[in-house]
Design a protein around this motif. Structure first.
Motif, PDB file in Angstrom:
ATOM      1  N   ALA A 139     -72.750  -2.124   7.007  1.00 36.69           N
ATOM      2  CA  ALA A 139     -72.920  -3.533   6.633  1.00 36.69           C
ATOM      3  C   ALA A 139     -73.875  -3.658   5.454  1.00 36.69           C
ATOM      4  CB  ALA A 139     -73.426  -4.329   7.834  1.00 36.69           C
ATOM      5  N   GLU A 140     -74.933  -2.828   5.445  1.00 34.82           N
ATOM      6  CA  GLU A 140     -75.900  -2.873   4.345  1.00 34.82           C
ATOM      7  C   GLU A 140     -75.268  -2.423   3.036  1.00 34.82           C
ATOM      8  OE1 GLU A 140     -77.956  -2.634   8.183  1.00 34.82           O
ATOM      9  OE2 GLU A 140     -76.501  -1.274   7.294  1.00 34.82           O
ATOM     10  N   GLU A 141     -74.417  -1.403   3.078  1.00 32.74           N
ATOM     11  CA  GLU A 141     -73.744  -0.934   1.869  1.00 32.74           C
ATOM     12  C   GLU A 141     -72.770  -1.990   1.348  1.00 32.74           C
ATOM     13  OE1 GLU A 141     -73.715   3.891   2.646  1.00 32.74           O
ATOM     14  OE2 GLU A 141     -72.235   2.635   3.668  1.00 32.74           O
ATOM     15  N   ARG A 142     -72.016  -2.628   2.248  1.00 28.99           N
ATOM     16  CA  ARG A 142     -71.088  -3.685   1.828  1.00 28.99           C
ATOM     17  C   ARG A 142     -71.870  -4.849   1.200  1.00 28.99           C
ATOM     18  NH1 ARG A 142     -68.705  -2.186   6.655  1.00 28.99           N
ATOM     19  NH2 ARG A 142     -69.551  -3.977   7.760  1.00 28.99           N
ATOM     20  N   ALA A 143     -73.016  -5.207   1.789  1.00 25.51           N
ATOM     21  CA  ALA A 143     -73.839  -6.288   1.239  1.00 25.51           C
ATOM     22  C   ALA A 143     -74.346  -5.918  -0.151  1.00 25.51           C
ATOM     23  CB  ALA A 143     -75.002  -6.595   2.174  1.00 25.51           C
ATOM     24  N   ALA A 144     -74.752  -4.673  -0.342  1.00 21.31           N
ATOM     25  CA  ALA A 144     -75.237  -4.226  -1.659  1.00 21.31           C
ATOM     26  C   ALA A 144     -74.124  -4.291  -2.698  1.00 21.31           C
ATOM     27  CB  ALA A 144     -75.807  -2.813  -1.558  1.00 21.31           C
ATOM     28  N   MET A 145     -72.919  -3.903  -2.320  1.00 19.20           N
ATOM     29  CA  MET A 145     -71.794  -3.971  -3.264  1.00 19.20           C
ATOM     30  C   MET A 145     -71.488  -5.423  -3.631  1.00 19.20           C
ATOM     31  SD  MET A 145     -69.223  -0.927  -2.076  1.00 19.20           S
ATOM     32  CE  MET A 145     -69.331  -1.157  -0.314  1.00 19.20           C
ATOM     33  N   LYS A 146     -71.566  -6.318  -2.659  1.00 22.29           N
ATOM     34  CA  LYS A 146     -71.341  -7.735  -2.923  1.00 22.29           C
ATOM     35  C   LYS A 146     -72.422  -8.272  -3.856  1.00 22.29           C
ATOM     36  CE  LYS A 146     -70.536 -12.108  -0.614  1.00 22.29           C
ATOM     37  NZ  LYS A 146     -70.430 -12.831   0.651  1.00 22.29           N
ATOM     38  N   GLU A 147     -73.684  -7.868  -3.619  1.00 27.62           N
ATOM     39  CA  GLU A 147     -74.777  -8.292  -4.497  1.00 27.62           C
ATOM     40  C   GLU A 147     -74.542  -7.815  -5.922  1.00 27.62           C
ATOM     41  OE1 GLU A 147     -79.107  -8.649  -2.974  1.00 27.62           O
ATOM     42  OE2 GLU A 147     -78.196  -6.993  -1.863  1.00 27.62           O
TER      43      GLU A 147
ATOM     44  N   TRP B  58     -79.938  -4.371  -9.578  1.00 24.56           N
ATOM     45  CA  TRP B  58     -78.838  -3.414  -9.490  1.00 24.56           C
ATOM     46  C   TRP B  58     -78.567  -3.188  -8.012  1.00 24.56           C
ATOM     47  CZ3 TRP B  58     -79.036   2.229  -8.678  1.00 24.56           C
ATOM     48  CH2 TRP B  58     -77.870   2.880  -9.066  1.00 24.56           C
ATOM     49  N   TYR B  59     -77.416  -3.633  -7.548  1.00 27.09           N
ATOM     50  CA  TYR B  59     -77.082  -3.582  -6.119  1.00 27.09           C
ATOM     51  C   TYR B  59     -78.163  -4.257  -5.278  1.00 27.09           C
ATOM     52  CZ  TYR B  59     -73.278  -0.487  -7.379  1.00 27.09           C
ATOM     53  OH  TYR B  59     -72.142   0.043  -7.939  1.00 27.09           O
ATOM     54  N   GLY B  60     -78.731  -5.324  -5.821  1.00 28.43           N
ATOM     55  CA  GLY B  60     -79.752  -6.077  -5.108  1.00 28.43           C
ATOM     56  C   GLY B  60     -81.127  -5.449  -5.115  1.00 28.43           C
ATOM     57  N   MET B  61     -81.326  -4.461  -5.977  1.00 29.11           N
ATOM     58  CA  MET B  61     -82.614  -3.762  -6.046  1.00 29.11           C
ATOM     59  C   MET B  61     -83.226  -3.955  -7.430  1.00 29.11           C
ATOM     60  SD  MET B  61     -81.551  -0.143  -4.248  1.00 29.11           S
ATOM     61  CE  MET B  61     -80.019   0.042  -5.157  1.00 29.11           C
ATOM     62  N   PRO B  62     -84.563  -3.951  -7.512  1.00 33.90           N
ATOM     63  CA  PRO B  62     -85.206  -3.954  -8.830  1.00 33.90           C
ATOM     64  C   PRO B  62     -84.863  -2.651  -9.555  1.00 33.90           C
ATOM     65  CG  PRO B  62     -86.785  -4.488  -7.104  1.00 33.90           C
ATOM     66  CD  PRO B  62     -85.528  -4.016  -6.429  1.00 33.90           C
ATOM     67  N   ALA B  63     -84.451  -2.784 -10.804  1.00 38.61           N
ATOM     68  CA  ALA B  63     -84.075  -1.611 -11.586  1.00 38.61           C
ATOM     69  C   ALA B  63     -84.542  -1.809 -13.026  1.00 38.61           C
ATOM     70  CB  ALA B  63     -82.564  -1.404 -11.530  1.00 38.61           C
TER      71      ALA B  63
ATOM     72  N   ASP C 151     -86.396  -1.571   3.806  1.00 37.25           N
ATOM     73  CA  ASP C 151     -85.652  -2.586   4.546  1.00 37.25           C
ATOM     74  C   ASP C 151     -84.203  -2.705   4.072  1.00 37.25           C
ATOM     75  OD1 ASP C 151     -85.820  -4.873   6.494  1.00 37.25           O
ATOM     76  OD2 ASP C 151     -85.277  -5.999   4.681  1.00 37.25           O
ATOM     77  N   LYS C 152     -83.938  -2.399   2.810  1.00 38.24           N
ATOM     78  CA  LYS C 152     -82.606  -2.589   2.218  1.00 38.24           C
ATOM     79  C   LYS C 152     -81.514  -1.900   3.024  1.00 38.24           C
ATOM     80  CE  LYS C 152     -79.845  -3.685  -1.279  1.00 38.24           C
ATOM     81  NZ  LYS C 152     -79.490  -5.060  -1.483  1.00 38.24           N
TER      82      LYS C 152
END
Length: 150
Positions: free
Chosen positions: A14-22, A81-86, A101-102
């Motif tokens: 679920a976390e990976e799918r959420a990151a891809m959506k972000e 980037w995928y919901g992360m600071p980059a 937490d991500k």
């Protein structure tokens, strides 16, 4: 033989799918921005907002990482980037911060992509676990991002 046999692949979490959506949303948002200055200012604000939304322990580390990267690698542009600071050079992510937490991990991570200039012989690390930012860790991060920016 009875029962189900596992193939080993159970799909994305679920976390990976959420990151891809972000990531898809980040790309759409970036495409709608107009001027170069507008894009840079809004991308920085996106990064600061992501950091502000993190749980306290991750936020404290992310704030220090952000300060260290922007001070020591000013040529790298903040972006999400995928919901992360980059932090990117010419649109390509060089390094990123992933909060624990991500992906429900034990520790936060400072990661580097292949556009980072960290090559050191036939093998070198591309990610580092972070549990706190001590003065020694700050120096190591600073050295890594200076090297990574080229």
């Amino acid at each position: 033989m009875s029962g189900k046999q596992s193939t080993g692949y159970e799909g994305f979490t679920a976390e990976e799918r959420a990151a891809m959506k972000e990531h898809a949303e980040e790309e759409k948002k970036a495409a709608r921005r107009t001027s170069r200055a507008d894009k840079a200012a809004l991308a920085l604000q996106d990064v600061l907002d992501k950091i502000a939304d993190m749980p306290d322990s991750d936020r404290a580390i992310a704030e220090r990482v952000h300060a260290i990267v922007t001070e020591n690698a000013p040529d790298l542009a903040p972006k999400t980037w995928y919901g992360m600071p980059a932090y990117a050079r010419d649109g390509k992510v060089v390094c990123f911060f992933q909060s624990a937490d991500k992906f429900k991990a034990r520790y936060a991570t400072l990661g580097f992509n292949d556009s980072a200039n960290l090559d050191d012989g036939p093998m070198w690390p591309t990610s580092f676990a972070l549990t706190e930012v001590t003065p020694e860790v700050e120096e190591r991060i600073a050295a890594l991002v200076r090297q990574a920016q080229g």
